[in-house]
Design a protein around this motif. Structure first.
Motif, PDB file in Angstrom:
ATOM      1  N   SER A  44       0.854  -1.185   0.000  1.00 19.14           N
ATOM      2  CA  SER A  44       0.000   0.000   0.000  1.00 19.14           C
ATOM      3  C   SER A  44       0.894   1.240   0.000  1.00 19.14           C
ATOM      4  N   ALA A  45       0.268   2.382  -0.126  1.00 23.42           N
ATOM      5  CA  ALA A  45       0.977   3.645   0.068  1.00 23.42           C
ATOM      6  C   ALA A  45       1.284   3.790   1.554  1.00 23.42           C
ATOM      7  N   THR A  50      -2.233   8.338   0.893  1.00 26.70           N
ATOM      8  CA  THR A  50      -3.423   8.317   0.026  1.00 26.70           C
ATOM      9  C   THR A  50      -4.443   9.370   0.467  1.00 26.70           C
ATOM     10  N   GLU A 126       1.403   4.304  -3.889  1.00 28.61           N
ATOM     11  CA  GLU A 126       1.804   2.899  -3.964  1.00 28.61           C
ATOM     12  C   GLU A 126       3.108   2.749  -4.754  1.00 28.61           C
ATOM     13  N   PHE A 191      -3.814  -1.616  -5.069  1.00 27.68           N
ATOM     14  CA  PHE A 191      -4.726  -0.493  -5.279  1.00 27.68           C
ATOM     15  C   PHE A 191      -4.834  -0.006  -6.719  1.00 27.68           C
ATOM     16  N   ARG A 205     -10.899   2.790  -2.132  1.00 30.22           N
ATOM     17  CA  ARG A 205     -10.077   2.873  -0.923  1.00 30.22           C
ATOM     18  C   ARG A 205      -9.910   1.492  -0.286  1.00 30.22           C
ATOM     19  N   GLY A 206      -8.722   1.236   0.204  1.00 29.76           N
ATOM     20  CA  GLY A 206      -8.443  -0.064   0.816  1.00 29.76           C
ATOM     21  C   GLY A 206      -8.249  -1.172  -0.210  1.00 29.76           C
ATOM     22  N   GLY A 207      -8.107  -0.807  -1.484  1.00 34.58           N
ATOM     23  CA  GLY A 207      -8.092  -1.804  -2.557  1.00 34.58           C
ATOM     24  C   GLY A 207      -6.824  -2.642  -2.666  1.00 34.58           C
ATOM     25  N   SER A 208      -5.814  -2.354  -1.859  1.00 38.33           N
ATOM     26  CA  SER A 208      -4.576  -3.145  -1.991  1.00 38.33           C
ATOM     27  C   SER A 208      -4.778  -4.610  -1.623  1.00 38.33           C
ATOM     28  N   ASP A 209      -5.647  -4.856  -0.657  1.00 39.42           N
ATOM     29  CA  ASP A 209      -5.953  -6.247  -0.304  1.00 39.42           C
ATOM     30  C   ASP A 209      -6.494  -6.984  -1.523  1.00 39.42           C
TER      31      ASP A 209
HETATM   32  N1  ASP Z   1      -3.563   3.288  -0.343  1.00 38.54           N
HETATM   33  C1  ASP Z   1      -4.934   2.958  -0.612  1.00 38.54           C
HETATM   34  C2  ASP Z   1      -5.836   3.504   0.480  1.00 38.54           C
HETATM   35  O1  ASP Z   1      -5.362   4.094   1.423  1.00 38.54           O
HETATM   36  C3  ASP Z   1      -5.147   1.499  -0.807  1.00 38.54           C
HETATM   37  C4  ASP Z   1      -4.862   0.634   0.402  1.00 38.54           C
HETATM   38  O2  ASP Z   1      -4.153   1.044   1.299  1.00 38.54           O
HETATM   39  O3  ASP Z   1      -5.330  -0.511   0.412  1.00 38.54           O
HETATM   40  O4  ASP Z   1      -7.024   3.366   0.375  1.00 38.54           O
END
Ligand code: ASP
Ligand code: MG
Length: 456
Positions: A44-45, A50, A126, A191, A205-209
């Motif tokens: 992730s970043a 982000t 990222e 992400f 958002r949160g798409g790295s998973d």
């Molecule tokens: N950097 C992105 C976010 O903060 C993706 C992630 O962290 O999963 O939403």
């Protein structure tokens, strides 16, 4: 040769706090070097990046504010690069990223917001992380390299919340990534992806998973590890319920319910690719990798009736009332068609003869966070029905097995909540959950009472 390699590969994903600074990156490197099967690393970043890029992507016209945000992003990245004693190549790569971030931020402020440019900007968080971690691994003597995720993660063109194309991704992974895994530990970005025209997209958002799971699926990986700042999935959020404890094993179905209903630990869509490809998922804490963590699998040894509780605050209840609904056909179809056009997904639903009440799913909202109930939506609903919108609600979900087939469950829930009002209840659609919608202000008390009754 490739077949064997594919099935033994472990994909490890490190979240924002795990790559927040240089010492955090060192811990990631320790985990990677301790396990030679980790061949693909998804990052992730760095924490906080982000959020600032999202703010910039909205077009910050005030120059002082814009420069402030940019310098905060740059500071986070410079802190890391200084500790790395960077090579000239890394320095010039970083400079290039930072210049492009500044340019895009200016364009978005001066020429108006454009979705494709927003995603291009968001992607740099990222990109910096994967560049740093690959460099750190190389400095520690590992054969590591940075890989551009856009070469493999193909999506549609819905910027800000792009949808992945798993079949295409599998082909691209085989073509561009698999050959590298034989010789390198590859570090890539979560992400982000690209559409068919090679424009950068983001997965929400949160798409790295989700990215990590898509890679794991494409590689038919042995395991997907999600390294984060907590040591697994808990029976409930420990900040809200002090007696909450980590869950050693949980099924995909239960974990998906938990993610959907508010547990922040996994992005709700993450598990689908892993589940499709039957890749077990391990969730562990980067700071304490030796702790047991949580395994998410197709089946678990223990199958307790109630495994966990989750809560999602800030819920919106939309009640649509129409006298035409009396004995009518197709009202719900019309209502849902309008919601679908506005890209709103519905969570819970209850109906009476003339009205239908539903809660809106806010989890999949845009990277840039657009409000869900817009004026445009209300205007389109107006000819069809009277609409009432209530907020300040919390959705509490009991998650487990055979909840809909166990006689005492509903009675116990009602008894525990009895002193408070239940605005809506939903049970029976799945044996894995029972949901109640309550006032947000009552949520903490209800959660604790349910936890002590069902889980302590
Ligand atoms: N950097 C992105 C976010 O903060 C993706 C992630 O962290 O999963 O939403
Ligand atoms: Mg995350």
């Amino acid at each position: 040769m490739q077949k064997n390699l594919e099935s033994s590969v472990i994909v490890a994903k490190f979240g924002g706090t795990s790559v927040a600074d240089y010492s955090a990156l060192q811990r990631c490197a320790d985990i990677i070097q301790n396990n030679p099967a980790i061949r693909l690393v998804v990052v992730s970043a760095a924490a906080g990046v982000t959020n600032r890029l999202v703010a910039l992507s909205k077009g910050v016209e005030n120059e002082k504010e814009r420069l402030q945000l940019l310098s905060e992003v740059m500071d986070i990245q410079h802190q890391i690069s200084q500790h790395l004693s960077p090579t000239p190549e890394l320095n010039s790569q970083l400079r290039d990223y930072l210049v492009r971030m500044a340019l895009l931020s200016n364009q978005l402020a001066e020429q108006g917001v454009e979705a494709a440019k927003q995603d291009e900007l968001l992607a740099f968080g990222e990109r910096c992380s994967s560049m740093f971690l690959a460099e750190l691994l190389r400095q520690r003597g590992h054969t590591a390299r940075d890989f551009n995720a856009c070469l493999a993660i193909r999506t549609d063109s819905h910027f800000g919340a792009a949808e992945a194309r798993p079949v295409r991704i599998s082909m691209l992974v085989r073509e561009h990534l698999t050959p590298l895994l034989e010789n390198y530990c590859v570090v890539t970005q979560g992400f982000i992806g690209a559409d068919a025209a090679d424009r950068v997209t983001t997965l929400g958002r949160g798409g790295s998973d989700l990215s990590a799971a898509l890679f794991a699926e494409a590689l038919r990986a042995h395991t997907l590890q999600i390294w984060t700042d907590v040591d697994g999935i808990y029976t409930c959020d420990p900040r809200q319920v002090p007696t909450a404890r980590p869950i050693p094993e949980i099924t995909f179905a239960e974990a998906a319910e938990m993610a959907t209903f508010g547990a922040k630990i996994l992005h709700p869509a993450t598990l689908l690719p892993a589940q499709r490809a039957k890749v077990p998922v391990f969730i562990g804490c980067t700071r304490e990798p030796e702790k047991a963590g949580t395994w998410v699998r197709n089946t678990t040894q223990k199958r307790p009736m109630c495994r966990a509780l989750s809560v999602r605050k800030g819920q919106v209840l939309l009640t649509a009332r129409s006298l035409n609904m009396l004995h009518a056909r197709g009202f719900l179809a019309e209502l849902f068609a309008i919601l679908a056009r506005h890209r709103i997904s519905v969570d819970l639903i209850t109906t009476s003869e003339v009205s239908v009440a539903l809660t809106l799913d806010t989890t999949g909202s845009q990277s840039t966070g657009k409000a869900l109930v817009s004026e445009a939506l209300l205007a389109e609903l107006a000819p069809l029905c009277d609409v009432k919108v209530e907020d300040g609600l919390a959705l509490i979900a009991l998650i487990g097995h055979q909840l809909s087939e166990t006689p005492e469950v509903a009675g116990r829930v009602f008894q525990v909540i009895a002193p408070r009002n239940i605005r809506m209840i939903s049970q029976g659609a799945s044996p894995n959950n029972l949901c109640v919608l309550v006032q947000e202000t009552d949520a903490a008390e209800i959660l604790q009472a349910l936890h002590s009754n069902f889980l302590d």
